[in-house]
Design a protein around this motif. Sequence first.
Motif, short mmCIF file in Angstrom:
data_model
loop_
_atom_site.label_atom_id
_atom_site.label_comp_id
_atom_site.label_asym_id
_atom_site.label_seq_id
_atom_site.Cartn_x
_atom_site.Cartn_y
_atom_site.Cartn_z
N PRO A 120 6.84 4.89 -12.51
CA PRO A 120 5.93 5.16 -11.43
C PRO A 120 4.75 5.82 -11.99
O PRO A 120 4.58 6.03 -12.90
N LEU A 121 3.81 6.03 -11.06
CA LEU A 121 2.60 6.57 -11.36
C LEU A 121 2.72 7.99 -11.62
O LEU A 121 3.61 8.76 -11.18
N LEU A 122 1.96 8.68 -12.51
CA LEU A 122 1.98 10.06 -12.93
C LEU A 122 1.65 10.85 -11.53
O LEU A 122 0.76 10.52 -10.63
N VAL A 170 0.68 -1.25 -0.08
CA VAL A 170 -0.13 -0.07 0.04
C VAL A 170 0.82 1.47 -0.14
O VAL A 170 1.90 1.40 0.62
N GLY A 171 0.51 2.15 -0.84
CA GLY A 171 1.56 3.34 -1.08
C GLY A 171 0.68 4.60 -0.89
O GLY A 171 -0.67 4.49 -1.22
N ILE A 172 1.31 5.70 -0.95
CA ILE A 172 0.61 7.10 -1.16
C ILE A 172 1.14 7.63 -2.40
O ILE A 172 2.13 7.73 -2.62
N SER A 206 4.92 8.32 -5.26
CA SER A 206 4.56 6.81 -6.09
C SER A 206 5.90 6.35 -6.67
O SER A 206 6.18 4.98 -6.77
N ALA A 207 7.23 6.84 -6.63
CA ALA A 207 8.39 6.26 -6.94
C ALA A 207 8.66 5.07 -5.98
O ALA A 207 8.98 4.03 -6.41
#
Length: 354
Positions: A303-305, A278-280, A284-285
């Motif tokens: 990673p996520l944008l 689980v991340g925030i 994202s990196a």
Amino acid sequence: MLFNLETDSGEQIVFYVVPDTFSAVPRVRIVSARRTLLEIDANEIREALVAHARHETGRCGFSIDATMIPGLAKIRDLSIYETETNLLVYRRRPDKCIERKVLNLSASLLPPRSMDNYLKGLFHYSAIQLEAHGTETVSQLFLLNAVNSLYLSGRILYKNYEVYAENGFSTFMCVDDPYVMLAERIIILGMVERNRSADQIIGHRDALMLKQAAEFAEKLPLDDGKALRKAFKALPPEIAIAFVDPVVRLLTATTPTDMARSGAVAWALDELASFKVVGIRRESALYADTIGEYLGIGPIAEPLLAGFPKILALADILREEARVEHLIAKDLELYHHVESAFEKSVSDEMWETQ
């Protein structure tokens, strides 16, 4: 849609695809090296489908052999897609793949495409943007028991598939600041309404369900904080539901119209606690690298944008409106707990390395 491989002897591949439409004849596309080798309609009858009232004619079976595709047995990268949905039906197992079953869960209207596109090729079977498919199709994907290397990703109501996900799947989820997520949702819905591009961006099913919300978002004066606050104060309940607590509802609801009940935040936290990663979003990196470490593939360079400036600016305006806070109250409570746990985890890790 239902589908399954019956046999792949090398020289012959036999499988079936049962479409959502009772009388439709399914069609597949067979691909190698990004080149279509063959498109074909179902060419065999499955009488059992007629007997069990799953299809009008039973013409859902496929038999592909070397007379149709010369050298079929030697094509190692062969994949078969259902043409209407572009859903992967079968892929020959690559020489190397990650031996895990993964669900990458997202509440965002913007799917994690860069990460999805990077990870999906590392698994034997993959399906992304699960929200574009019906419950039966998604359930079928979880039940591909013969596949031990499986990557699924999308915005689905987790409780409907929890019993499958808990049976051998590792679930990942990245949680965003609720104000940023709401701003993102407003901007995306407004954009797809203006450009008439809903099917391409959020999918046909969501385009129908979120039509009223998209019309509302398209008319919002995003650069006028006072007018924006006034619009949200007059937000009708039937439209507000598209913006209410999307993360808590994703984790605890069973239908798109279910509201978060009393105790839903604790329930959602229990679900998150059962996930492998689980991340925030603002980190994202780190989230991507943690997934890479868990999967044994090293750091992920996709990673996520991060939030776009326009989205972050709108989020700051939304923070000043009490009506907006009420809409996402449970998501705000959930995010507070997740962020606190994340910061404690990072702090503990830094302390251990000193």
